[in-house]
Write a protein that holds these residues in place. Structure first.
Motif, mmCIF file in Angstrom:
data_model
loop_
_atom_site.group_PDB
_atom_site.id
_atom_site.type_symbol
_atom_site.label_atom_id
_atom_site.label_comp_id
_atom_site.label_asym_id
_atom_site.label_seq_id
_atom_site.Cartn_x
_atom_site.Cartn_y
_atom_site.Cartn_z
ATOM 1 N N CYS A 14 -6.701 0.403 -4.054
ATOM 2 C CA CYS A 14 -5.882 -0.039 -2.924
ATOM 3 C C CYS A 14 -6.146 -1.511 -2.710
ATOM 4 O O CYS A 14 -7.219 -2.001 -3.065
ATOM 5 C CB CYS A 14 -6.269 0.715 -1.651
ATOM 6 S SG CYS A 14 -5.833 2.453 -1.719
ATOM 7 N N LYS A 16 -6.374 -2.907 0.303
ATOM 8 C CA LYS A 16 -7.407 -2.917 1.350
ATOM 9 C C LYS A 16 -7.521 -1.511 1.907
ATOM 10 O O LYS A 16 -6.513 -0.848 2.101
ATOM 11 C CB LYS A 16 -7.013 -3.892 2.460
ATOM 12 C CG LYS A 16 -8.051 -4.035 3.530
ATOM 13 C CD LYS A 16 -7.581 -4.956 4.645
ATOM 14 C CE LYS A 16 -8.397 -4.740 5.908
ATOM 15 N NZ LYS A 16 -7.951 -3.574 6.666
ATOM 16 N N LYS A 17 -8.732 -1.076 2.122
ATOM 17 C CA LYS A 17 -8.961 0.281 2.625
ATOM 18 C C LYS A 17 -8.485 0.380 4.082
ATOM 19 O O LYS A 17 -8.849 -0.454 4.917
ATOM 20 C CB LYS A 17 -10.475 0.556 2.527
ATOM 21 C CG LYS A 17 -10.849 1.987 2.660
ATOM 22 C CD LYS A 17 -10.689 2.768 1.389
ATOM 23 C CE LYS A 17 -10.822 4.256 1.707
ATOM 24 N NZ LYS A 17 -10.245 5.132 0.734
ATOM 25 N N CYS A 18 -7.675 1.374 4.400
ATOM 26 C CA CYS A 18 -7.225 1.569 5.783
ATOM 27 C C CYS A 18 -8.367 2.189 6.600
ATOM 28 O O CYS A 18 -9.231 2.873 6.049
ATOM 29 C CB CYS A 18 -6.000 2.480 5.828
ATOM 30 S SG CYS A 18 -4.629 1.833 4.864
ATOM 31 N N TYR A 20 -8.626 4.616 8.618
ATOM 32 C CA TYR A 20 -8.674 6.064 8.861
ATOM 33 C C TYR A 20 -8.825 6.860 7.569
ATOM 34 O O TYR A 20 -8.944 8.081 7.599
ATOM 35 C CB TYR A 20 -7.355 6.507 9.531
ATOM 36 C CG TYR A 20 -6.136 6.123 8.708
ATOM 37 C CD1 TYR A 20 -5.641 6.974 7.727
ATOM 38 C CD2 TYR A 20 -5.527 4.882 8.858
ATOM 39 C CE1 TYR A 20 -4.564 6.617 6.936
ATOM 40 C CE2 TYR A 20 -4.449 4.518 8.075
ATOM 41 C CZ TYR A 20 -3.977 5.387 7.128
ATOM 42 O OH TYR A 20 -2.927 5.007 6.336
ATOM 43 N N CYS A 21 -8.777 6.188 6.425
ATOM 44 C CA CYS A 21 -8.557 6.894 5.163
ATOM 45 C C CYS A 21 -9.847 7.313 4.469
ATOM 46 O O CYS A 21 -10.746 6.494 4.255
ATOM 47 C CB CYS A 21 -7.747 5.997 4.223
ATOM 48 S SG CYS A 21 -7.418 6.810 2.647
ATOM 49 N N SER A 25 -10.579 6.062 -2.944
ATOM 50 C CA SER A 25 -9.889 4.839 -3.386
ATOM 51 C C SER A 25 -10.778 3.642 -3.078
ATOM 52 O O SER A 25 -11.561 3.681 -2.126
ATOM 53 C CB SER A 25 -8.543 4.710 -2.676
ATOM 54 O OG SER A 25 -8.731 4.438 -1.315
ATOM 55 N N GLY A 63 -2.673 8.547 -5.083
ATOM 56 C CA GLY A 63 -3.830 7.676 -4.939
ATOM 57 C C GLY A 63 -4.579 7.917 -3.651
ATOM 58 O O GLY A 63 -4.506 8.981 -3.051
ATOM 59 N N GLY A 64 -5.219 6.849 -3.266
ATOM 60 C CA GLY A 64 -5.046 5.471 -3.639
ATOM 61 C C GLY A 64 -3.608 4.987 -3.564
ATOM 62 O O GLY A 64 -2.741 5.595 -2.969
ATOM 63 N N THR A 65 -3.411 3.885 -4.224
ATOM 64 C CA THR A 65 -2.102 3.258 -4.204
ATOM 65 C C THR A 65 -1.682 2.876 -5.629
ATOM 66 O O THR A 65 -2.007 1.777 -6.101
ATOM 67 C CB THR A 65 -2.137 1.986 -3.323
ATOM 68 O OG1 THR A 65 -2.655 2.322 -2.050
ATOM 69 C CG2 THR A 65 -0.749 1.402 -3.150
ATOM 70 N N ASN A 98 2.835 1.668 -1.637
ATOM 71 C CA ASN A 98 2.627 1.079 -0.316
ATOM 72 C C ASN A 98 3.600 -0.067 -0.128
ATOM 73 O O ASN A 98 3.908 -0.776 -1.089
ATOM 74 C CB ASN A 98 1.226 0.471 -0.242
ATOM 75 C CG ASN A 98 0.215 1.453 0.242
ATOM 76 O OD1 ASN A 98 0.329 2.619 -0.059
ATOM 77 N ND2 ASN A 98 -0.753 0.971 0.986
ATOM 78 N N ARG A 135 -3.477 -1.267 8.575
ATOM 79 C CA ARG A 135 -2.473 -1.463 7.518
ATOM 80 C C ARG A 135 -2.244 -2.969 7.377
ATOM 81 O O ARG A 135 -2.341 -3.717 8.353
ATOM 82 C CB ARG A 135 -1.151 -0.764 7.876
ATOM 83 C CG ARG A 135 -1.278 0.711 8.108
ATOM 84 C CD ARG A 135 -1.513 1.492 6.858
ATOM 85 N NE ARG A 135 -0.352 1.565 5.999
ATOM 86 C CZ ARG A 135 -0.300 2.301 4.883
ATOM 87 N NH1 ARG A 135 -1.365 3.011 4.506
ATOM 88 N NH2 ARG A 135 0.771 2.336 4.141
HETATM 89 S S1 SF4 Z 1 -4.813 5.454 -0.013
HETATM 90 FE FE1 SF4 Z 1 -3.224 4.667 1.345
HETATM 91 S S2 SF4 Z 1 -4.004 5.271 3.333
HETATM 92 FE FE2 SF4 Z 1 -5.763 5.341 1.953
HETATM 93 S S3 SF4 Z 1 -6.709 3.292 2.032
HETATM 94 FE FE3 SF4 Z 1 -5.273 3.274 0.375
HETATM 95 S S4 SF4 Z 1 -3.456 2.398 1.308
HETATM 96 FE FE4 SF4 Z 1 -4.675 3.139 2.949
#
Ligand code: SF4
Ligand SMILES: C[S@@+](CC[C@H](N)C(=O)[O-])C[C@H]1O[C@@H](n2cnc3c(N)ncnc32)[C@H](O)[C@@H]1O
Length: 376
Positions: A14, A16-18, A20-21, A25, A63-65, A98, A135
């Motif tokens: 990703c 950048k790590k969100c 809440y996630c 990833s 993912g991930g992204t 994303n 985000r």
């Molecule tokens: S997988 Fe999606 S929700 Fe989780 S950190 Fe990566 S961008 Fe954010």
């Protein structure tokens, strides 16, 4: 003809790590590691090619992204899949993306690589909510990306979340209406889960004051059910909605308890009676594959009792529930006979319904955890 399966490919990167996630990833990973990871995925696929005769019916790149990596990696991996396996001609092939990492160039490459379904993580179209989630895109960017997606994809999904910090009925209703204006064939609505190890979990004390109440969150959910239903996007799984013929075939394999192979770090498989759990650590995954050992660190035999349990719990996630005749065909026992005590109890609480199918009621959807408890 080979054994029909779904293929899940995990892309654990990703931008950048969100906040809440808790998906597996990683952000800020060097391109050389990403390239090594994609080579490892091909090697892991080779293992299946050499040992099994399989036919791929669905592919899900999640993912991930996946849109965060160079699209050439995705193209080359899919080319590898197509040239080494039997792939059904109508194979549903999804990629998760994303808003901040998608652009027209990537979308074109995806289309050229046989990808026919795109899932975009929108979460919210309110900038205050997006910021609180960590985000790195604005709502404006999401709208531009949705315009791009509808030009290239007939089949796409929009991920939304409810129960977010600062979210209320009015802001969620606006988000929903804006999303509906793009006429999406598929929408997912996830309730925010605060998972251990995330920033949200650690900061829960300061966060809880800006979270909507449980009742408000449930009202958002039922608002989504009603508004989406009104425009022909029907509720078919607890968190998923689709127009006719646009249900996600890959995810239906999970809910129908069918076989799938997952490749990549942290991927799971359900194959030949076993569940396999790949190692989650990125370096370990790459080094295991390099040294020729299995990617999985745990393998669990699913005996008949476990199969029944999983079939019930996964099947109940579908709004239509599961077919009682199909249950009897699979397990040689009548569901209503074997589980009569549980069924009567849940019916008394108004949580389930039984006709040709066994399914959750609306109340049962809100209190699904209580229903699961009866079958665990
Ligand atoms: S997988 Fe999606 S929700 Fe989780 S950190 Fe990566 S961008 Fe954010
Ligand atoms: C693996 S993510 C992939 C999508 C993409 N990386 C993104 O974030 O836009 C799949 C979806 O899971 C949902 N999700 C992630 N973490 C969640 C959480 N803690 N609670 C509820 N839903 C979550 C989000 O809606 C997200 O779009």
């Amino acid at each position: 003809m080979g054994k029909k399966i779904g293929l899940y490919i995990h892309v654990p990167f990703c931008k950048k790590k969100c906040l809440y996630c808790d998906f597996v990833s990683f952000d800020n990973i060097e391109e050389s590691v990403v390239a090594e990871y994609f080579s490892s995925l091909k090697r892991e696929l080779n293992f299946y090619k050499e040992n099994y005769d399989i036919e791929i019916e669905t592919i899900y790149i999640g993912g991930g992204t996946p849109s965060a990596v160079n699209p050439a990696h995705i193209g080359s991996l899919l080319e590898f899949v197509y040239s080494n396996f039997e792939v059904e001609s109508s194979c549903e092939t999804t990629i998760e993306a994303n808003p901040e990492s998608l652009d027209e160039e990537k979308v074109k490459i995806y289309r050229f690589s046989n990808i026919n379904r795109l899932s975009i993580g929108v979460q919210s179209l309110n900038d205050i909510e997006l910021k609180a989630l960590g985000r790195i895109h604005t709502s404006r960017r999401v709208l531009e990306i949705l315009e791009l997606i509808v030009r290239y994809f007939e089949n796409f999904n929009v991920d939304l979340m409810i129960g977010l910090p600062h979210q209320n009925m009015e802001s969620f209703s606006k988000t929903l209406e804006a999303v509906i204006s793009f006429d999406p064939p598929h929408v997912s609505v996830y309730s925010l889960k605060i998972e251990e190890g995330t920033y949200f979990y650690n900061e829960y004390e300061s966060l809880k004051n800006c979270l909507p109440s449980e009742e408000e969150e449930r009202s958002m959910y039922w608002l989504a059910v009603q508004k989406l239903n009104d425009v022909g996007i029907y509720h078919y799984e607890i968190s998923n909605f689709a127009k006719k013929n646009f249900k996600c075939k890959h995810n239906l394999k999970y809910w129908n308890h069918e076989e799938y192979i997952g490749i990549g770090c942290a991927a799971h498989s359900f194959f030949e009676g076993y569940r396999y759990f790949n190692v989650s650590n990125l370096e370990k995954y790459i080094s295991r594959i390099k040294s020729g050992s299995f990617a999985w660190e745990k393998k669990q035999f699913i005996d008949d009792q476990e199969k029944e349990k999983e079939y019930i719990i996964l099947g109940l996630r579908k709004i239509e529930g599961f077919d009682l005749l199909e249950f009897e065909r699979r397990f040689n026992v009548a569901f209503t006979g074997k589980y009569s005590a549980q069924i009567e109890k849940l019916k008394r609480y108004g949580l389930v319904e039984v006709n040709s199918h066994f399914r959750l009621t609306k109340r049962g959807i809100d209190l699904a955890n209580i229903v699961w408890q009866e079958f665990i």
